[in-house]
Motif scaffolding. Structure first.
Motif, PDB file in Angstrom:
ATOM      1  N   LEU A 118      -1.704  -8.976   4.807  1.00  0.00           N
ATOM      2  CA  LEU A 118      -1.698  -7.559   4.452  1.00  0.00           C
ATOM      3  C   LEU A 118      -1.819  -7.422   2.945  1.00  0.00           C
ATOM      4  CD1 LEU A 118      -1.222  -4.506   4.956  1.00  0.00           C
ATOM      5  CD2 LEU A 118       1.247  -4.984   4.831  1.00  0.00           C
ATOM      6  N   VAL A 119      -2.788  -6.597   2.503  1.00  0.00           N
ATOM      7  CA  VAL A 119      -2.954  -6.266   1.085  1.00  0.00           C
ATOM      8  C   VAL A 119      -2.926  -4.758   0.955  1.00  0.00           C
ATOM      9  CG1 VAL A 119      -4.459  -6.391  -0.937  1.00  0.00           C
ATOM     10  CG2 VAL A 119      -4.360  -8.324   0.660  1.00  0.00           C
ATOM     11  N   MET A 120      -2.068  -4.236   0.076  1.00  0.00           N
ATOM     12  CA  MET A 120      -2.122  -2.818  -0.265  1.00  0.00           C
ATOM     13  C   MET A 120      -2.581  -2.700  -1.705  1.00  0.00           C
ATOM     14  SD  MET A 120       0.568   0.369   0.128  1.00  0.00           S
ATOM     15  CE  MET A 120       0.332   0.387   1.900  1.00  0.00           C
ATOM     16  N   VAL A 121      -3.615  -1.862  -1.903  1.00  0.00           N
ATOM     17  CA  VAL A 121      -4.183  -1.623  -3.225  1.00  0.00           C
ATOM     18  C   VAL A 121      -3.742  -0.248  -3.693  1.00  0.00           C
ATOM     19  CG1 VAL A 121      -6.319  -1.529  -4.574  1.00  0.00           C
ATOM     20  CG2 VAL A 121      -6.166  -3.053  -2.585  1.00  0.00           C
ATOM     21  N   THR A 218       1.672 -11.340   2.249  1.00  0.00           N
ATOM     22  CA  THR A 218       1.360  -9.987   1.799  1.00  0.00           C
ATOM     23  C   THR A 218       1.114  -9.968   0.302  1.00  0.00           C
ATOM     24  OG1 THR A 218       3.695  -9.417   1.449  1.00  0.00           O
ATOM     25  CG2 THR A 218       2.756  -8.944   3.629  1.00  0.00           C
ATOM     26  N   ALA A 219       0.351  -8.989  -0.146  1.00  0.00           N
ATOM     27  CA  ALA A 219       0.091  -8.800  -1.573  1.00  0.00           C
ATOM     28  C   ALA A 219       0.065  -7.318  -1.877  1.00  0.00           C
ATOM     29  CB  ALA A 219      -1.235  -9.448  -1.979  1.00  0.00           C
ATOM     30  N   ALA A 220       0.597  -6.945  -3.029  1.00  0.00           N
ATOM     31  CA  ALA A 220       0.564  -5.565  -3.511  1.00  0.00           C
ATOM     32  C   ALA A 220      -0.099  -5.572  -4.880  1.00  0.00           C
ATOM     33  CB  ALA A 220       1.976  -4.995  -3.609  1.00  0.00           C
ATOM     34  N   PHE A 221      -1.229  -4.865  -4.984  1.00  0.00           N
ATOM     35  CA  PHE A 221      -1.937  -4.709  -6.253  1.00  0.00           C
ATOM     36  C   PHE A 221      -1.718  -3.273  -6.699  1.00  0.00           C
ATOM     37  CE2 PHE A 221      -5.682  -3.784  -8.863  1.00  0.00           C
ATOM     38  CZ  PHE A 221      -5.697  -4.877  -9.721  1.00  0.00           C
TER      39      PHE A 221
END
Length: 254
Positions: A118-121, A218-221
């Protein structure tokens, strides 16, 4: 999820909008309506890198976003960019007809628990968002995301530009991206969770945070992938494509 050696399957959601404009010309006025998408260059980079990308635009979520575990498991990583949680949590059958419907964000949280990415930009309707309308801190994604979100409007507007400090230049999520990033014009203010890793920051605020949830990543940018927070200099950066493809590959555990 993909078989080893096959293209990474990406479900990209958001980055589309409709503008309804009132034109005032003296005594008279008229209306015009325009549809726009903001992720074209980003999606081209993924396609050029050999990713298998499915794009669900904001107005298509009710009909096209997966409604079951089986549908979601067709993908390796879900990317959500600048689309609020209401678009997932208020499908037509629930909002218009008061019928029960699968919780799409709950499905995504379970997807990550089982090993998905999951990535949220960032953006005006990401994380908490403008006027608090993103509302992801009150959604099932609050747990898998590697950041804690503010309970109020989290935008940091920096028209003068901000410098990004890369704290973990060797982290594989960056894929060897140099530490000298172009300036950015704003971001969502986030707080990294204690067990997460801050890979890049602006001052004391996290810019890129990664973590694990269950068997997934997961990653949050915190900033944008396109204007206005991401200016042309960021899109024209020679390492733009490499950074995003590395981020998605890492979260997909490819």
């Amino acid at each position: 999820m993909s078989v080893t050696g096959s293209p990474i399957k990406v479900l990209f959601v958001g980055e589309s909008w409709v503008k309804h404009t009132i034109h005032m010309k003296g005594f008279d006025q008229f209306h015009s309506t325009e549809y726009e998408e903001g992720a074209g260059y980003f999606l081209d980079c993924l396609n050029d890198a050999g990713f298998d990308v499915s794009y669900v635009r904001g107005h298509e979520i009710t009909l096209q976003f997966p409604r079951s575990v089986e549908e979601l498991d067709e993908f390796d990583v879900v990317v959500i960019s600048d689309i609020g949680s209401n678009s997932f949590l208020l499908p037509d059958e629930t909002f218009l007809r008061s019928e029960k419907s699968p919780n799409r964000l709950g499905l995504v949280a379970d997807f990550v628990q089982r090993g998905g990415g999951l990535v949220m930009v960032g953006g005006y309707l990401s994380f908490t968002g403008i006027d608090g309308k993103g509302r992801y801190g009150m959604s099932p994604l609050a747990e898998p995301l590697p950041v804690t979100m503010l309970p109020y409007d989290d935008r940091v507007e920096r028209s003068e530009g901000v410098e990004v400090e890369v704290c973990e230049p060797d982290h594989p999520v960056l894929g060897g991206t140099p530490s000298d990033w172009p300036h950015l014009l704003g971001y969502n203010k986030l707080m990294a969770k204690p067990d997460a890793t801050v890979v890049a920051r602006v001052g004391e605020d996290p810019m890129l945070v990664v973590g694990e949830y269950g068997q997934g990543r997961t990653a949050a940018f915190a900033s944008d992938l396109a204007p206005h927070w991401a200016p042309p200099e960021f899109l024209d950066w020679p390492h733009y494509a490499g950074m995003w493809t590395a981020m998605l590959s890492w979260t997909a555990q490819a």
